[in-house]
Design a protein around this motif. Structure first.
Motif, PDB file in Angstrom:
ATOM      1  N   ARG A  20     -78.662 -68.734 -85.584  1.00 56.01           N
ATOM      2  CA  ARG A  20     -80.015 -69.456 -85.878  1.00 56.01           C
ATOM      3  C   ARG A  20     -79.815 -70.402 -87.144  1.00 56.01           C
ATOM      4  O   ARG A  20     -80.339 -71.210 -87.453  1.00 56.01           O
ATOM      5  N   LEU A  21     -79.109 -69.689 -88.013  1.00 62.89           N
ATOM      6  CA  LEU A  21     -78.967 -70.000 -89.446  1.00 62.89           C
ATOM      7  C   LEU A  21     -77.675 -71.078 -89.765  1.00 62.89           C
ATOM      8  O   LEU A  21     -77.527 -71.648 -90.850  1.00 62.89           O
ATOM      9  N   GLU A  22     -76.861 -71.007 -88.225  1.00 63.09           N
ATOM     10  CA  GLU A  22     -75.515 -71.961 -88.388  1.00 63.09           C
ATOM     11  C   GLU A  22     -74.801 -71.365 -89.647  1.00 63.09           C
ATOM     12  O   GLU A  22     -73.933 -72.206 -90.285  1.00 63.09           O
ATOM     13  N   ILE A  23     -74.589 -70.207 -89.539  1.00 61.57           N
ATOM     14  CA  ILE A  23     -73.537 -69.694 -90.360  1.00 61.57           C
ATOM     15  C   ILE A  23     -72.917 -68.344 -89.826  1.00 61.57           C
ATOM     16  O   ILE A  23     -73.274 -68.254 -88.842  1.00 61.57           O
ATOM     17  N   THR A  24     -72.034 -67.522 -90.703  1.00 66.10           N
ATOM     18  CA  THR A  24     -71.230 -66.526 -89.818  1.00 66.10           C
ATOM     19  C   THR A  24     -71.954 -65.192 -89.878  1.00 66.10           C
ATOM     20  O   THR A  24     -73.132 -65.320 -90.817  1.00 66.10           O
ATOM     21  N   ALA A  25     -71.521 -64.335 -89.106  1.00 65.95           N
ATOM     22  CA  ALA A  25     -72.355 -63.069 -89.030  1.00 65.95           C
ATOM     23  C   ALA A  25     -72.262 -62.159 -90.479  1.00 65.95           C
ATOM     24  O   ALA A  25     -73.074 -61.608 -91.155  1.00 65.95           O
ATOM     25  N   SER A  26     -70.892 -62.423 -91.139  1.00 66.60           N
ATOM     26  CA  SER A  26     -70.784 -61.905 -92.562  1.00 66.60           C
ATOM     27  C   SER A  26     -71.691 -62.557 -93.447  1.00 66.60           C
ATOM     28  O   SER A  26     -71.982 -61.994 -94.606  1.00 66.60           O
TER      29      SER A  26
ATOM     30  N   ALA B 199     -84.662 -55.531 -92.439  1.00 64.32           N
ATOM     31  CA  ALA B 199     -85.643 -54.561 -91.808  1.00 64.32           C
ATOM     32  C   ALA B 199     -86.330 -55.483 -90.626  1.00 64.32           C
ATOM     33  O   ALA B 199     -86.562 -54.911 -89.678  1.00 64.32           O
ATOM     34  N   ILE B 200     -86.741 -56.732 -90.840  1.00 63.12           N
ATOM     35  CA  ILE B 200     -87.394 -57.275 -89.868  1.00 63.12           C
ATOM     36  C   ILE B 200     -86.220 -57.701 -88.732  1.00 63.12           C
ATOM     37  O   ILE B 200     -86.542 -57.679 -87.631  1.00 63.12           O
ATOM     38  N   ARG B 201     -84.844 -57.973 -89.013  1.00 63.84           N
ATOM     39  CA  ARG B 201     -84.024 -58.554 -87.942  1.00 63.84           C
ATOM     40  C   ARG B 201     -83.973 -57.169 -87.198  1.00 63.84           C
ATOM     41  O   ARG B 201     -83.804 -57.300 -85.873  1.00 63.84           O
ATOM     42  N   GLU B 202     -83.764 -56.074 -87.608  1.00 69.53           N
ATOM     43  CA  GLU B 202     -83.604 -54.935 -87.003  1.00 69.53           C
ATOM     44  C   GLU B 202     -84.559 -54.425 -86.207  1.00 69.53           C
ATOM     45  O   GLU B 202     -84.605 -53.900 -84.921  1.00 69.53           O
ATOM     46  N   ALA B 203     -85.986 -54.590 -86.539  1.00 72.20           N
ATOM     47  CA  ALA B 203     -87.177 -54.485 -85.802  1.00 72.20           C
ATOM     48  C   ALA B 203     -87.064 -55.298 -84.626  1.00 72.20           C
ATOM     49  O   ALA B 203     -87.835 -54.818 -83.683  1.00 72.20           O
ATOM     50  N   LEU B 204     -86.620 -56.475 -84.706  1.00 69.37           N
ATOM     51  CA  LEU B 204     -86.801 -57.351 -83.831  1.00 69.37           C
ATOM     52  C   LEU B 204     -85.744 -57.107 -82.782  1.00 69.37           C
ATOM     53  O   LEU B 204     -85.751 -57.668 -81.766  1.00 69.37           O
ATOM     54  N   ASP B 205     -84.683 -56.060 -83.055  1.00 69.85           N
ATOM     55  CA  ASP B 205     -83.604 -55.766 -82.217  1.00 69.85           C
ATOM     56  C   ASP B 205     -82.787 -57.124 -82.260  1.00 69.85           C
ATOM     57  O   ASP B 205     -82.016 -57.244 -81.108  1.00 69.85           O
ATOM     58  N   MET B 206     -82.644 -57.867 -83.442  1.00 68.67           N
ATOM     59  CA  MET B 206     -81.684 -58.801 -83.398  1.00 68.67           C
ATOM     60  C   MET B 206     -80.459 -58.905 -84.025  1.00 68.67           C
ATOM     61  O   MET B 206     -80.230 -58.008 -85.154  1.00 68.67           O
ATOM     62  N   THR B 207     -79.126 -58.995 -83.546  1.00 72.27           N
ATOM     63  CA  THR B 207     -78.075 -58.657 -83.932  1.00 72.27           C
ATOM     64  C   THR B 207     -77.775 -59.819 -84.962  1.00 72.27           C
ATOM     65  O   THR B 207     -78.473 -60.984 -85.362  1.00 72.27           O
ATOM     66  N   SER B 208     -76.810 -59.531 -86.071  1.00 66.93           N
ATOM     67  CA  SER B 208     -76.321 -60.409 -87.216  1.00 66.93           C
ATOM     68  C   SER B 208     -75.636 -61.746 -86.469  1.00 66.93           C
ATOM     69  O   SER B 208     -76.066 -62.869 -86.863  1.00 66.93           O
ATOM     70  N   ALA B 209     -75.240 -61.681 -85.355  1.00 67.91           N
ATOM     71  CA  ALA B 209     -74.525 -62.767 -84.609  1.00 67.91           C
ATOM     72  C   ALA B 209     -75.575 -63.576 -84.077  1.00 67.91           C
ATOM     73  O   ALA B 209     -75.306 -64.941 -84.219  1.00 67.91           O
ATOM     74  N   VAL B 210     -76.513 -63.160 -83.668  1.00 70.93           N
ATOM     75  CA  VAL B 210     -77.715 -64.239 -83.238  1.00 70.93           C
ATOM     76  C   VAL B 210     -78.421 -64.617 -84.221  1.00 70.93           C
ATOM     77  O   VAL B 210     -78.768 -66.095 -84.142  1.00 70.93           O
ATOM     78  N   MET B 211     -78.658 -63.801 -85.558  1.00 71.56           N
ATOM     79  CA  MET B 211     -79.176 -64.591 -86.728  1.00 71.56           C
ATOM     80  C   MET B 211     -78.457 -65.649 -87.329  1.00 71.56           C
ATOM     81  O   MET B 211     -78.876 -66.655 -87.979  1.00 71.56           O
ATOM     82  N   ALA B 212     -77.078 -65.325 -87.335  1.00 74.95           N
ATOM     83  CA  ALA B 212     -75.944 -66.231 -87.683  1.00 74.95           C
ATOM     84  C   ALA B 212     -75.954 -67.744 -86.973  1.00 74.95           C
ATOM     85  O   ALA B 212     -75.962 -68.605 -87.672  1.00 74.95           O
TER      86      ALA B 212
END
Length: 153
Positions: free
Chosen positions: A49-55, A34-47
């Motif tokens: 930042r976390l140094e992991i894959t989008a999956s 919910a927060i990621r989507e509210a920020l309009d952040m993609t899974s790829a960007v989040m990945a």
């Protein structure tokens, strides 16, 4: 007031404050998504930042929604979202009342055992009365005063 009693009073005050400001219910897909989507952040960007894959991000979001994520992981993801992780156990009633109820349960158990013993010895057993309730209250107070952590044994 001794140190244990003071700690109980202080913890009750803190927790009652927390209870007076309840959190909103968790979104169906979980807070992370919910927060990621509210920020309009993609899974790829989040990945990234976390140094992991989008999956891996999707797996974390699913784990959080299913109550299967650790606090350490949740803290790490919160940091990546520039969020603070806050959690608390908020008792449904004051801790002091919880302790008093437990002491009363123990006092009632002790009184019932004593009643069974007296019945076996053919001694008269008092019927429930105001005096019986007063004895239970007095026993509960003594249990609270002397039992410490054995209250929950």
């Amino acid at each position: 007031m001794n140190a244990k009693e003071l700690r109980l009073v202080q913890m009750d005050a803190v927790l009652q404050e927390a209870a007076s400001h309840p959190l909103p219910p968790r979104p169906p897909a979980g807070w992370l998504r919910a927060i990621r989507e509210a920020l309009d952040m993609t899974s790829a960007v989040m990945a990234a930042r976390l140094e992991i894959t989008a999956s891996g991000v999707r797996k974390l979001e699913q784990a959080e929604a299913a109550d299967a994520i650790t606090l350490g992981t949740l803290r790490r993801v919160a940091e990546a979202l520039d969020c603070d992780l806050q959690y608390a156990l908020v008792p449904r009633r004051p801790l002091r009342e919880m302790r008093r109820q437990q002491a009363l349960r123990l006092a009632q158990q002790w009184q019932q055992r004593a009643g069974r013993t007296m019945a076996l010895e053919a001694q008269p057993i008092d019927s429930p009365s105001e005096a019986t309730q007063e004895r239970l209250e007095a026993m509960a107070q003594e249990i609270l005063r002397t039992s410490g952590s054995r209250l929950w044994d």
